[in-house]
Enzyme design. Structure first.
Site, PDB file in Angstrom:
ATOM      1  N   GLY B  21      24.319-122.607 -52.534  1.00 15.99           N
ATOM      2  CA  GLY B  21      24.875-122.212 -50.703  1.00 15.99           C
ATOM      3  C   GLY B  21      24.893-120.074 -50.218  1.00 15.99           C
ATOM      4  O   GLY B  21      25.339-119.882 -51.126  1.00 15.99           O
ATOM      5  N   GLY B  23      25.665-119.116 -48.304  1.00 15.66           N
ATOM      6  CA  GLY B  23      25.776-118.839 -46.199  1.00 15.66           C
ATOM      7  C   GLY B  23      27.028-117.552 -47.122  1.00 15.66           C
ATOM      8  O   GLY B  23      26.610-116.949 -48.080  1.00 15.66           O
ATOM      9  N   PHE B  24      28.046-117.563 -46.011  1.00 15.92           N
ATOM     10  CA  PHE B  24      28.455-116.187 -45.928  1.00 15.92           C
ATOM     11  C   PHE B  24      29.452-116.296 -46.830  1.00 15.92           C
ATOM     12  O   PHE B  24      30.087-115.159 -48.181  1.00 15.92           O
ATOM     13  CB  PHE B  24      29.982-116.418 -44.643  1.00 15.92           C
ATOM     14  CG  PHE B  24      29.498-115.653 -43.304  1.00 15.92           C
ATOM     15  CD1 PHE B  24      29.142-114.689 -43.092  1.00 15.92           C
ATOM     16  CD2 PHE B  24      29.205-116.643 -42.053  1.00 15.92           C
ATOM     17  CE1 PHE B  24      28.232-114.738 -42.162  1.00 15.92           C
ATOM     18  CE2 PHE B  24      28.753-116.746 -41.433  1.00 15.92           C
ATOM     19  CZ  PHE B  24      28.273-115.396 -40.873  1.00 15.92           C
ATOM     20  N   GLY B  25      30.104-116.972 -47.901  1.00 20.65           N
ATOM     21  CA  GLY B  25      30.834-117.641 -49.275  1.00 20.65           C
ATOM     22  C   GLY B  25      29.831-117.121 -50.434  1.00 20.65           C
ATOM     23  O   GLY B  25      29.835-116.419 -51.145  1.00 20.65           O
ATOM     24  N   VAL B  89      19.883-128.900 -53.641  1.00 21.32           N
ATOM     25  CA  VAL B  89      20.682-129.509 -55.105  1.00 21.32           C
ATOM     26  C   VAL B  89      20.405-131.434 -54.425  1.00 21.32           C
ATOM     27  O   VAL B  89      21.366-131.372 -53.214  1.00 21.32           O
ATOM     28  CB  VAL B  89      21.894-128.534 -55.411  1.00 21.32           C
ATOM     29  CG1 VAL B  89      22.642-130.087 -56.415  1.00 21.32           C
ATOM     30  CG2 VAL B  89      21.562-127.878 -55.951  1.00 21.32           C
ATOM     31  N   GLU B 180      31.326-120.851 -26.174  1.00 24.49           N
ATOM     32  CA  GLU B 180      29.721-120.162 -26.678  1.00 24.49           C
ATOM     33  C   GLU B 180      28.497-120.041 -25.845  1.00 24.49           C
ATOM     34  O   GLU B 180      27.274-119.969 -24.951  1.00 24.49           O
ATOM     35  CB  GLU B 180      29.782-119.244 -27.558  1.00 24.49           C
ATOM     36  CG  GLU B 180      31.193-118.344 -28.063  1.00 24.49           C
ATOM     37  CD  GLU B 180      30.932-117.559 -29.261  1.00 24.49           C
ATOM     38  OE1 GLU B 180      31.855-116.509 -29.214  1.00 24.49           O
ATOM     39  OE2 GLU B 180      30.207-117.423 -29.576  1.00 24.49           O
ATOM     40  N   ASP B 321      33.820-124.298 -45.851  1.00 21.92           N
ATOM     41  CA  ASP B 321      33.336-124.953 -44.802  1.00 21.92           C
ATOM     42  C   ASP B 321      33.391-126.452 -46.536  1.00 21.92           C
ATOM     43  O   ASP B 321      34.634-127.793 -46.029  1.00 21.92           O
ATOM     44  CB  ASP B 321      32.554-125.740 -44.200  1.00 21.92           C
ATOM     45  CG  ASP B 321      32.683-124.340 -43.142  1.00 21.92           C
ATOM     46  OD1 ASP B 321      33.250-123.504 -43.217  1.00 21.92           O
ATOM     47  OD2 ASP B 321      31.384-124.657 -42.809  1.00 21.92           O
ATOM     48  N   ALA B 341      33.971-118.425 -41.022  1.00 13.47           N
ATOM     49  CA  ALA B 341      33.303-117.416 -42.520  1.00 13.47           C
ATOM     50  C   ALA B 341      34.510-116.809 -43.253  1.00 13.47           C
ATOM     51  O   ALA B 341      34.227-116.163 -43.999  1.00 13.47           O
ATOM     52  CB  ALA B 341      32.169-116.677 -41.620  1.00 13.47           C
TER      53      ALA B 341
END
Lengths: 437, 437
Positions: B21, B23-25, B89, B180, B321, B341
């Site tokens: 991943g 993403g942010f992590g 994966v 939003e 997450d 995040a």
């Protein structure tokens, strides 16, 4: 004000002009009718006007789709006599003066058919199935995704043969689109992707431009065409003349190669392992015109008279890529005008004027094409330009190309953002939109 | 240097850390390992890092996809110990310490599972089939195309009922994404599209935000949550509490509505004619983790210990997450950290540090979450913000929101272009990317 059968409020008795296509021709025609005593209905399959000359930059990750597309409704907000509809015209009923579309029937009094062109595969089914065209935004993003995916797959490929085919990019067609595309792909690969894939060999990456005839850029003088070949070679593009594609199965291009030089022309077959074939070797009028039942010239284009009308249907004007002008207005021998934006735009102006002349009871005007010249860019600091009797190449032609294209874009935001991207890419050797979406 | 089984050159004996991943992590973890004595392999399904907090702006034609996505390879060009692979994966073989992917097997010594979350439909099949999620670029452009297409179709629709359903937009879920999204859709319609469709009635356009509980924005203080409801109403968004979606067939939303106020809660069923349902009512860990065969907490998240490891597999860290932290590190009662995040990024730093501590023979560190606050924007000049004990709303919160989001974007070009778009849209009430692609 009254109500027509399809529910649109229009002035009773005011003629309805329907325009098919919001490309360069359709747009210009619609604008030219802004103050005419008519109601204009503009139709397009998409909701945007596409600036096709920069499509290859979307395909090579330099620009994003929204930068070369502009919503049609935004263009015509202030034109009170115009209504836009996003719809796909399936058939033109010339006798009934109506269009059959996927959202219903649309009647017309006068029709401007500006539906443009599409990729011509000349009956090569395997090419049509597996190659990449470059006529729509969807074409461009599909090609961008594919080019980038080839490198991601090559980075994980253990077979050297497959890996090489993934890094071989064949472009068929040596016109402006093919030349610009070949140059841009080569720069994308060597200036940008080479930095992204430090573990991948870039020495054997191949970008091959195939041309069936003996020279590039038909609209250019020999001197500029030859300079283009040299510049492409400097940019690591292999240019092959006398090479005609006969098929493509997704992993291998089959060719018929004409060997020049010998007294008797000799042709042989050849195969080229490659996972990418970009088809810039042919354009034709959109297939919609085939169902009109009227005379068509080469590339399926509709034969029109010197006033741009279908002879048997003077209420129908055909302009741009869809039209074949059998004389050049001056009575000289039949000459097919090139399928380029200036022809479409000049014809749009004349068609719009002729509609107004007809309403005013004046005689119609003949169309005479004024060739503004021709431009093609090969990459960084490199382009060729012919303007009237002037010829330019190299940096000057390149700057000319940049200015002309920026000015032709619609909307200040698009101009600004495209300019920022170009400056950015020039300074940092970057292509920011290299996303596989 | 040696050669591993899969052909990658690595130092012999140097542990291989695989991160699933980008993403942010995953990104933060990969960067934090830049100087560690390990080889890092970063995997993602796509070739870009996606700035998810601005996805709703892509869905509402304000930004184009490339402005909130950044090529992963460009981020890590200078990190010598990292290799990126675009791959999906399919299974984690915990016993064999290897990943099965769609491009082959990948062994690991240490794994950081940062695969993120996906939309949770809670078993509502009709909603999963017909509604619009908002987790990927494809989701966002699909939603943008759909919203714009609804207006094109409505402009040509003769049935008043159908026309109204086409102009009714239902958003399920009153968290930040739902709020939003509702605000942005309402502004897109009333500030921009109303000018594009002069013949269409905009008075009866409906934007409805449904929330199952009795309040919006769980992470916000009551005062700000209430202010958000007021602001949404000003922006013509109908907010309905106690309303739970039970189904959606593409033309009609079915609801279970809880009537508040009475002594005994009373619930009834209701239908809402609408062609658009945006599902922002649930997120869960990606389904990949279901096949691990380890304990999962709520929303399918993998239970980890205080050092972020799977208890039976200390070589596997799970963050963001995908992870469920059963205690907050301080021994207090189980608390599920929010799927946002900041949690992922803070956990990434601790996971990367723990890997290095393990290699250095030091004891591992416990994760303790430091909540930086929460931000949500409702539209022009309107947002709510909680920063530590400080609360902001209105214009100040909105500017704060703009600054925080611009700074978090990756890449100077993206920041510049997003800023230009925002200024442009603010000044001219525009949304430039309203293309149906």
């Amino acid at each position: 004000m009254g109500q027509t059968l399809d529910g649109t409020a229009v002035g009773i008795g005011v003629p309805r002009v329907v325009i098919i296509g919001a490309g360069f021709g359709g747009l210009r025609a619609a604008r030219a009718l802004a103050n005419a005593p008519v109601n204009v209905m503009l139709l397009d399959r998409t909701n945007y006007h596409l600036f096709q000359p920069l499509l290859y930059q979307v395909a090579t990750a330099g620009l994003s789709p929204d930068e070369i597309a502009y919503p049609v409704r935004a263009i015509f907000r202030k034109q009170k006599n115009l209504e836009f509809r996003m719809t796909e015209v399936q058939q033109v009923d010339l006798a009934g003066r109506r269009l059959l579309t996927n959202t219903g029937e649309i009647p017309y009094d006068t029709l401007i058919l500006a539906a443009g062109g599409e990729t011509n595969y000349f009956g090569l089914d395997s090419v049509a199935r597996n190659s990449f065209g470059l006529k729509s935004l969807a074409d461009a993003t599909r090609l961008r995704n594919h080019i980038l995916r080839m490198f991601e797959l090559a980075a994980q490929e253990s077979s050297p043969e497959k890996c090489l085919a993934m890094r071989t990019f064949v472009i068929a067609g040596g016109g402006p689109t093919g030349v610009e595309c070949a140059g841009a792909i080569s720069e994308l690969i060597r200036l940008v992707l080479a930095k992204d894939y430090p573990r991948l060999n870039f020495d054997d990456v191949r970008v091959i431009l195939l041309e069936g005839t003996g020279r590039l850029l038909p609209g250019m003088p020999d001197r500029l065409a030859n300079a283009t070949v040299e510049k492409l070679k400097q940019k690591h593009v292999e240019v092959r003349f006398g090479a005609q594609v006969t098929g493509f199965d997704g992993t291998q291009v089959t060719l018929k190669v004409q060997d020049a030089g010998g007294a008797v022309p000799d042709s042989r077959n050849e195969t080229l392992p490659a996972c990418t074939l970009i088809w810039a070797a042919g354009v034709r009028a959109v297939q919609l015109v085939d169902s009109l039942g009227v005379k068509q010239g080469s590339q399926g284009r509709v034969l029109v008279n010197s006033c741009l009308q279908i002879p048997e249907h003077p209420e129908v004007f055909v302009i741009g890529d869809a039209a074949f002008l059998s004389t050049n207005g001056d009575g000289s021998k039949p000459v097919p005008l090139p399928m380029v934006a200036p022809v479409a735009m000049q014809q749009a102006a004349v068609a719009a004027e002729n509609i107004q002349r007809h309403l005013a009871g004046k005689p119609l005007k003949d169309f005479v094409y004024k060739d503004p010249g021709s431009l093609a860019t090969i990459g960084r600091n490199a382009a060729v330009a012919r303007l009237g009797r002037w010829e330019f190449k190299g940096f000057i032609a390149w700057v000319l190309w940049l200015v002309v294209h920026i000015l032709q874009l619609i909307g200040f935001r698009n101009r600004l953002v495209v300019m920022i991207n170009w400056v950015w890419d020039y300074l940092f050797y970057d292509r920011a939109v290299r996303l596989i979406e």
